[in-house]
Design an enzyme around this catalytic site. Structure first.
Site, mmCIF file in Angstrom:
data_model
loop_
_atom_site.group_PDB
_atom_site.id
_atom_site.type_symbol
_atom_site.label_atom_id
_atom_site.label_comp_id
_atom_site.label_asym_id
_atom_site.label_seq_id
_atom_site.Cartn_x
_atom_site.Cartn_y
_atom_site.Cartn_z
ATOM 1 C CG PHE A 180 -6.198 13.178 8.453
ATOM 2 C CD1 PHE A 180 -5.734 12.387 9.167
ATOM 3 C CD2 PHE A 180 -7.676 13.075 8.195
ATOM 4 C CE1 PHE A 180 -6.765 11.288 9.889
ATOM 5 C CE2 PHE A 180 -8.441 12.100 8.771
ATOM 6 C CZ PHE A 180 -7.799 11.446 9.729
ATOM 7 C CD GLU A 226 -1.607 -2.140 9.824
ATOM 8 O OE1 GLU A 226 -2.371 -1.521 9.624
ATOM 9 O OE2 GLU A 226 -0.964 -3.290 9.054
ATOM 10 C CB THR A 278 2.252 7.712 12.653
ATOM 11 O OG1 THR A 278 1.156 8.616 12.417
ATOM 12 C CG2 THR A 278 3.041 7.417 11.152
ATOM 13 C CG LEU A 329 -1.868 1.325 1.489
ATOM 14 C CD1 LEU A 329 -2.959 1.152 0.310
ATOM 15 C CD2 LEU A 329 -2.597 1.221 2.681
ATOM 16 N N GLY A 373 2.945 7.738 2.346
ATOM 17 C CA GLY A 373 2.901 6.710 3.624
ATOM 18 C C GLY A 373 1.669 6.782 4.340
ATOM 19 C CB SER A 374 0.540 9.266 6.808
ATOM 20 O OG SER A 374 1.603 9.025 7.842
ATOM 21 C CB CYS A 388 -6.434 -4.756 4.800
ATOM 22 S SG CYS A 388 -7.141 -5.539 3.124
ATOM 23 C CG LEU A 389 -4.625 -0.441 6.676
ATOM 24 C CD1 LEU A 389 -4.224 0.994 6.453
ATOM 25 C CD2 LEU A 389 -3.304 -1.301 6.659
ATOM 26 N N PRO A 405 6.792 5.538 -1.614
ATOM 27 C CG PRO A 405 8.479 5.308 -3.220
ATOM 28 C CD PRO A 405 7.176 4.827 -2.731
HETATM 29 P P1 TGC Z 1 -11.316 8.347 4.391
HETATM 30 O O1 TGC Z 1 -12.133 9.432 3.410
HETATM 31 O O2 TGC Z 1 -11.469 8.508 5.859
HETATM 32 O O3 TGC Z 1 -11.951 6.819 4.198
HETATM 33 C C1 TGC Z 1 -12.151 6.392 2.880
HETATM 34 C C2 TGC Z 1 -13.176 5.256 2.934
HETATM 35 O O4 TGC Z 1 -12.549 4.240 3.877
HETATM 36 C C3 TGC Z 1 -13.409 4.051 5.024
HETATM 37 N N1 TGC Z 1 -12.369 3.949 5.955
HETATM 38 C C4 TGC Z 1 -12.285 2.754 6.541
HETATM 39 N N2 TGC Z 1 -12.819 1.754 6.464
HETATM 40 C C5 TGC Z 1 -12.271 0.747 7.208
HETATM 41 N N3 TGC Z 1 -11.508 0.677 8.414
HETATM 42 C C6 TGC Z 1 -10.739 1.787 8.317
HETATM 43 N N4 TGC Z 1 -9.955 2.022 9.342
HETATM 44 C C7 TGC Z 1 -11.127 2.829 7.707
HETATM 45 N N5 TGC Z 1 -10.660 4.405 7.579
HETATM 46 C C8 TGC Z 1 -11.435 4.789 6.426
HETATM 47 C C9 TGC Z 1 -14.138 5.499 5.208
HETATM 48 O O5 TGC Z 1 -15.467 5.265 5.958
HETATM 49 C C10 TGC Z 1 -14.352 5.660 3.573
HETATM 50 O O6 TGC Z 1 -15.299 4.868 3.294
HETATM 51 P P2 TGC Z 1 -16.218 5.376 2.061
HETATM 52 O O7 TGC Z 1 -17.447 4.209 1.743
HETATM 53 O O8 TGC Z 1 -16.922 6.771 2.433
HETATM 54 O O9 TGC Z 1 -15.331 5.531 0.810
HETATM 55 O O10 TGC Z 1 -9.829 8.289 3.739
HETATM 56 P P3 TGC Z 1 -8.880 9.446 3.897
HETATM 57 O O11 TGC Z 1 -7.921 9.615 2.760
HETATM 58 O O12 TGC Z 1 -9.190 10.713 4.526
HETATM 59 O O13 TGC Z 1 -7.641 8.674 4.898
HETATM 60 C C11 TGC Z 1 -7.559 8.858 6.313
HETATM 61 C C12 TGC Z 1 -6.579 8.253 6.926
HETATM 62 C C13 TGC Z 1 -5.378 9.125 7.283
HETATM 63 C C14 TGC Z 1 -7.163 7.790 8.335
HETATM 64 C C15 TGC Z 1 -5.988 6.928 6.266
HETATM 65 O O14 TGC Z 1 -5.217 7.345 4.984
HETATM 66 C C16 TGC Z 1 -4.886 6.206 6.979
HETATM 67 O O15 TGC Z 1 -5.630 5.300 8.101
HETATM 68 N N6 TGC Z 1 -3.815 6.262 6.929
HETATM 69 C C17 TGC Z 1 -2.648 5.527 7.605
HETATM 70 C C18 TGC Z 1 -2.087 4.659 6.453
HETATM 71 C C19 TGC Z 1 -1.578 3.356 7.091
HETATM 72 O O16 TGC Z 1 -1.934 2.850 8.074
HETATM 73 N N7 TGC Z 1 -0.734 2.594 6.242
HETATM 74 C C20 TGC Z 1 -0.463 1.421 6.901
HETATM 75 C C21 TGC Z 1 0.170 0.417 5.604
HETATM 76 S S1 TGC Z 1 0.396 -1.412 5.901
HETATM 77 C C22 TGC Z 1 1.314 -1.482 7.021
HETATM 78 O O17 TGC Z 1 1.863 -0.480 7.666
HETATM 79 C C23 TGC Z 1 1.854 -2.718 7.547
HETATM 80 S S2 TGC Z 1 3.137 -2.764 8.899
HETATM 81 C C24 TGC Z 1 3.411 -4.754 9.136
HETATM 82 C C25 TGC Z 1 2.276 -5.158 10.063
HETATM 83 O O18 TGC Z 1 1.023 -4.929 10.269
HETATM 84 O O19 TGC Z 1 2.752 -5.838 11.129
HETATM 85 P P1 FAD Z 2 4.953 10.056 6.888
HETATM 86 O O1 FAD Z 2 3.696 9.641 6.490
HETATM 87 O O2 FAD Z 2 5.881 10.729 5.942
HETATM 88 O O3 FAD Z 2 4.835 10.536 8.371
HETATM 89 C C1 FAD Z 2 6.164 11.277 8.768
HETATM 90 C C2 FAD Z 2 5.638 12.233 10.048
HETATM 91 O O4 FAD Z 2 4.898 12.905 9.813
HETATM 92 C C3 FAD Z 2 5.189 11.058 11.001
HETATM 93 O O5 FAD Z 2 5.501 11.305 12.562
HETATM 94 C C4 FAD Z 2 3.913 11.022 11.040
HETATM 95 O O6 FAD Z 2 2.906 10.744 12.273
HETATM 96 C C5 FAD Z 2 3.518 12.728 10.726
HETATM 97 N N1 FAD Z 2 2.239 12.873 9.979
HETATM 98 C C6 FAD Z 2 1.836 12.580 8.587
HETATM 99 N N2 FAD Z 2 0.886 13.201 8.262
HETATM 100 C C7 FAD Z 2 0.613 13.906 9.398
HETATM 101 C C8 FAD Z 2 -0.273 14.996 9.642
HETATM 102 N N3 FAD Z 2 -1.563 14.983 8.744
HETATM 103 N N4 FAD Z 2 -0.564 15.871 10.431
HETATM 104 C C9 FAD Z 2 0.577 15.579 11.501
HETATM 105 N N5 FAD Z 2 1.578 14.867 11.389
HETATM 106 C C10 FAD Z 2 1.587 13.937 10.382
HETATM 107 N N6 FAD Z 2 3.565 -0.225 4.568
HETATM 108 C C11 FAD Z 2 2.610 -1.168 3.683
HETATM 109 O O7 FAD Z 2 2.084 -0.838 2.794
HETATM 110 N N7 FAD Z 2 2.886 -2.567 3.876
HETATM 111 C C12 FAD Z 2 3.809 -3.317 4.619
HETATM 112 O O8 FAD Z 2 3.991 -4.423 4.934
HETATM 113 C C13 FAD Z 2 4.541 -2.190 5.565
HETATM 114 N N8 FAD Z 2 5.329 -2.759 6.513
HETATM 115 C C14 FAD Z 2 6.060 -1.699 7.159
HETATM 116 C C15 FAD Z 2 7.279 -2.105 8.181
HETATM 117 C C16 FAD Z 2 7.922 -1.272 8.693
HETATM 118 C C17 FAD Z 2 9.204 -1.919 9.577
HETATM 119 C C18 FAD Z 2 7.755 -0.149 8.603
HETATM 120 C C19 FAD Z 2 8.654 1.010 9.236
HETATM 121 C C20 FAD Z 2 6.926 0.614 7.743
HETATM 122 C C21 FAD Z 2 6.124 -0.530 7.287
HETATM 123 N N9 FAD Z 2 5.053 0.058 6.165
HETATM 124 C C22 FAD Z 2 4.323 -0.884 5.390
HETATM 125 C C23 FAD Z 2 4.745 1.657 5.960
HETATM 126 C C24 FAD Z 2 4.088 2.066 7.034
HETATM 127 O O9 FAD Z 2 2.792 1.993 7.085
HETATM 128 C C25 FAD Z 2 4.338 3.925 7.024
HETATM 129 O O10 FAD Z 2 5.853 3.867 7.169
HETATM 130 C C26 FAD Z 2 3.515 4.576 7.735
HETATM 131 O O11 FAD Z 2 2.159 4.760 7.290
HETATM 132 C C27 FAD Z 2 4.102 6.011 7.714
HETATM 133 O O12 FAD Z 2 4.290 6.216 6.644
HETATM 134 P P2 FAD Z 2 5.510 7.255 6.132
HETATM 135 O O13 FAD Z 2 6.858 6.367 6.738
HETATM 136 O O14 FAD Z 2 5.767 7.765 4.929
HETATM 137 O O15 FAD Z 2 5.683 8.444 7.192
#
Ligand code: TGC
Ligand code: FAD
Length: 394
Positions: A394, A374, A376, A137, A143-144, A249-250, A140
């Site tokens: 955000f 997952e 921050t 997902l 991320g968030s 999924c998240l 570069p």
């Molecule tokens: P937003 O407009 O809020 O949402 C779009 C649509 O999605 C729905 N929704 C959700 N549904 C289920 N679960 C959630 N947590 C949901 N959050 C939002 C929402 O209702 C909406 O639905 P619809 O039907 O109206 O379209 O979208 P946004 O672009 O404003 O997003 C906001 C934000 C910042 C919360 C979201 O982008 C976010 O959560 N960002 C963080 C990214 C993140 O967590 N990345 C993780 C990557 S994977 C990873 O890190 C794996 S690590 C390895 C391990 O797990 O061990």
């Molecule tokens: P950024 O989004 O650039 O954030 C940098 C800083 O800014 C953080 O402190 C953040 O909290 C802050 N920030 C961001 N937006 C805002 C805002 N609106 N207001 C205030 N502060 C803000 N991703 C996958 O898809 N699949 C994986 O399997 C996966 N595994 C991972 C494993 C590891 C070890 C790590 C470190 C990351 C992994 N990730 C994965 C990515 C992870 O989900 C991202 O690193 C995370 O979502 C943050 O994105 P970024 O690193 O680009 O930080």
């Protein structure tokens, strides 16, 4: 320091668990103690994901444990699933990450958004560990904010052409299959984000190890690159629909992390309690000094709060009432709690606390990744802020 881990349960949460839940927890606890603990320190120092444990995790029923038996999974309830994550992360966050990604981020989307052919093709072999999956997902520059992703799947006459890159992908270099999220319409139009199942031997797919990590060293983290990857029409997960799908999924994975963080905290507390009783300084055990007793009391209090949070969240998930925002609260609170406890435990251990023979510093370093991935800590603050005020900051 090798005393057997008996669990930490000051509020008798055990009595709230079913026999099956306790049995699942004890089985994984025993496996972590017997099989993982003897190898995890070396794997960490060698910066190696111990891939040899994958078939054992499959046999234990850990992978996609809350998905249906029909597809080779254990079909456990979500409390039992959470307890598995707790026990795995008591060993190491990287090992829990492996299981989280495989189960919540690869098997869950295939189950929820894939076709029946996708499910029957992939889920049984992902459940046994015969196949490894990753979830792409993050990019570069996104991320968030994955809504802005620029990885693109362009429709062709007989399928899709995938171009782009994903970053920080757990299991990326080990994976047989990647669940890749890509924009199929205009950049920024979140409704046209779709999920694709991409076998990693497809021409144009490459994975490169992320070098230079100082955290989660026993986990594989990679960059994925897609250069004109030609995919058949059937690569698209038909029920995936917009950004909502990867965010769903998240929610699954964050749920597991809320439990997992408790496990890491329990490991650090256990280690520091034993150490406090045994380490003699100024003619007595340091555990007999008031400062260390306050430290231990704080740790126990925070762990107990985290356990109750995870337990209640699990029961709500099983009842079907849990919301993503409740998951955000628990992920945020429990990971923050575990970070605090790991740091305090490491400090209590003195000089020994920086050695790999002890576990607290490994947990402390790992938890910095868990704090960041997952969503921050900050992003979960903003999700809760939006829930409370109705204003997205955000
Ligand atoms: P937003 O407009 O809020 O949402 C779009 C649509 O999605 C729905 N929704 C959700 N549904 C289920 N679960 C959630 N947590 C949901 N959050 C939002 C929402 O209702 C909406 O639905 P619809 O039907 O109206 O379209 O979208 P946004 O672009 O404003 O997003 C906001 C934000 C910042 C919360 C979201 O982008 C976010 O959560 N960002 C963080 C990214 C993140 O967590 N990345 C993780 C990557 S994977 C990873 O890190 C794996 S690590 C390895 C391990 O797990 O061990
Ligand atoms: P950024 O989004 O650039 O954030 C940098 C800083 O800014 C953080 O402190 C953040 O909290 C802050 N920030 C961001 N937006 C805002 C805002 N609106 N207001 C205030 N502060 C803000 N991703 C996958 O898809 N699949 C994986 O399997 C996966 N595994 C991972 C494993 C590891 C070890 C790590 C470190 C990351 C992994 N990730 C994965 C990515 C992870 O989900 C991202 O690193 C995370 O979502 C943050 O994105 P970024 O690193 O680009 O930080």
């Amino acid at each position: 320091m090798a005393a057997k881990f008996e669990g930490i349960d000051f509020y008798d949460i055990d009595s709230l668990l079913s026999e099956e839940e306790r049995m699942v927890r004890d089985t994984i606890r025993g496996w972590v103690e017997d099989k993982l603990m003897p190898i995890i320190g070396d794997a960490y120092v060698d910066r190696r994901f111990p891939k040899e444990i994958v078939p054992e995790l499959g046999e234990l029923g850990v992978l996609g444990a809350n998905l249906p038996e029909k597809y080779g999974c254990a079909e456990l309830n979500n409390v039992a699933y959470g307890l598995i994550m707790q026990e795995l992360e008591r060993g190491d966050s990287g090992i829990r990450s492996f299981a989280s990604v495989q189960g919540a981020l690869v098997m869950y989307p295939i189950f929820a958004f894939g076709s029946e052919d996708h499910r029957t093709e992939w889920l049984p072999k992902l459940a046994t560990g015969e196949a490894i999956g990753c979830f792409g997902l993050t990019e570069p520059d996104y991320g968030s904010n994955p809504a802005g992703m620029v990885t693109r799947a362009k429709k062709t006459s007989d399928g899709w052409l995938l171009n782009g890159a994903k970053m920080w992908i757990t299991n990326g270099s080990q994976a047989d299959v990647a669940v890749v999220w890509a924009q199929t319409g205009d950049i920024g139009d979140v409704k046209t984000i779709r999920g694709f199942i991409v076998p990693t031997d497809t021409t144009g797919f490459s994975a490169r190890d992320q070098k230079g990590k100082l955290s989660l060293l026993a986990s594989d983290t990679s960059e994925l690159v897609f250069e004109d990857v030609e995919l058949p029409e059937s690569a698209l997960m038909p029920e995936s629909s917009g950004l909502r799908s990867p965010l769903m999924c998240l929610t699954q994975a964050r749920y597991g992390i809320a439990w997992g963080a408790v496990g890491a905290a329990m490991a650090c507390f256990h280690e520091s309690l034993l150490y406090a009783k045994e380490r003699i300084m100024f003619d007595g055990p340091i555990g007999g000094k008031q400062i260390q007793q306050v430290r231990l009391a704080d740790m126990l209090t925070k762990i107990t709060q985290g356990q109750l949070l995870a337990y209640r969240l699990g029961r709500m998930k099983d009842d079907g009432t849990m919301t993503p925002q409740q998951v955000s609260l628990a992920k945020r609170a429990n990971v923050d709690m575990a970070c605090d406890i790991a740091r305090e435990a490491r400090r209590l251990l003195g000089g020994n606390g920086i050695l790999v023979e002890y576990h607290s510093m490994r947990h402390m370093a790992n938890l910095e990744s868990v704090y960041t991935y997952e969503g921050t800590h900050d992003i979960h603050s903003l999700i809760l802020g939006q829930t409370l005020t109705g204003v997205a900051a955000f």
